[in-house]
Enzyme design. Structure first.
Site, PDB file in Angstrom:
ATOM      1  N   SER A 113       0.835  -1.200   0.000  1.00  0.00           N
ATOM      2  CA  SER A 113       0.000   0.000   0.000  1.00  0.00           C
ATOM      3  C   SER A 113       0.877   1.260   0.000  1.00  0.00           C
ATOM      4  O   SER A 113       1.700   1.445  -0.894  1.00  0.00           O
ATOM      5  CB  SER A 113      -0.950  -0.045   1.205  1.00  0.00           C
ATOM      6  OG  SER A 113      -1.915   0.968   1.153  1.00  0.00           O
ATOM      7  N   HIS A 138      -2.429  -1.354  -4.288  1.00  0.00           N
ATOM      8  CA  HIS A 138      -3.890  -1.412  -4.416  1.00  0.00           C
ATOM      9  C   HIS A 138      -4.441   0.011  -4.362  1.00  0.00           C
ATOM     10  O   HIS A 138      -3.697   0.968  -4.197  1.00  0.00           O
ATOM     11  CB  HIS A 138      -4.516  -2.304  -3.333  1.00  0.00           C
ATOM     12  CG  HIS A 138      -4.348  -1.798  -1.932  1.00  0.00           C
ATOM     13  ND1 HIS A 138      -4.843  -2.462  -0.831  1.00  0.00           N
ATOM     14  CD2 HIS A 138      -3.746  -0.683  -1.413  1.00  0.00           C
ATOM     15  CE1 HIS A 138      -4.562  -1.801   0.275  1.00  0.00           C
ATOM     16  NE2 HIS A 138      -3.902  -0.716  -0.053  1.00  0.00           N
TER      17      HIS A 138
END
Length: 210
Positions: A113, A138
């Site tokens: 992330s 993501h």
């Protein structure tokens, strides 16, 4: 790295557990450091755990301090993070781009992330993974409850953040932003070779070369 004959010393207890201390012998006498402070002298910064405001402030302060010490010498940022707050992570990202020294990044364990974004934000040619680490990209996560008009405002904001993060990944990897948008639509885990092929890192390091 010359630690000037350090020896194992006392161990400091912190809220995060045990932090080893090292004793350094110099011509001026004996000094003790916690291990992270000693490594900071070698221009090494650790970004470990959840990215949040307090941790981000510490990392930003260390980056600015090392720039003031020597603006022409590389800084080495070691990352082992599952990600976290976008705003906290962006404060680190912007500082990395703002300061004069190159910031070399290294993934140890995982960079997921926001951790992955900071990994790929290192200086070109100086972004690394260790062989058994992993990277995950993501789209940002978010949720909001309230009046319909407020939910609409927050929806626009998270979509704007999503686009900004995709722009950053696209810039540092060379991938088209449309491709990045597709690749970040769901959790996208990569081994070091896949991360290298994608352009998130430059090299996989097996051994220290110098």
């Amino acid at each position: 790295m010359n630690l000037m004959n350090p020896t194992t010393g006392p161990v400091a207890i912190t809220s995060n557990g045990l932090v080893p201390m090292v004793i350094e012998q110099t011509a001026r006498g004996e000094r003790s450091f916690d291990i992270y402070s000693r490594l900071l002298k070698e221009r090494v910064i650790f970004l470990v755990g959840q990215v949040e405001d307090h941790m981000a402030n510490l990392v930003v302060a260390q980056l600015l301090f090392l720039e003031s010490e020597n603006p022409d010498k590389d800084i080495h940022l070691y990352i082992n993070s599952p990600g976290g707050s976008v705003t906290a992570g962006m404060s680190i990202y912007d500082t990395m781009q703002f300061i004069k020294p190159d910031v070399s990044t290294m993934c140890i364990g995982q960079a997921a992330s926001m951790g992955a974004l900071l990994l790929t934000a290192g200086a070109a040619g100086k972004r690394y993974c260790l062989p058994n680490s992993r990277v995950m990209i993501h789209q940002p996560l978010g949720g909001y409850q309230g009046q319909a008009s407020d939910i609409e405002i927050h929806t626009r904001e998270i979509l704007s953040i999503k686009h900004k993060l995709n722009e950053i990944i696209s810039f540092h990897t060379g991938k088209p932003i449309e491709q990045v948008a597709l690749d970040t639509d769901r959790d996208n885990f990569m081994n070091p070779q896949t991360a290298k092929d994608y352009g998130l890192i430059d090299e996989i390091l097996q051994k220290r070369t110098v």
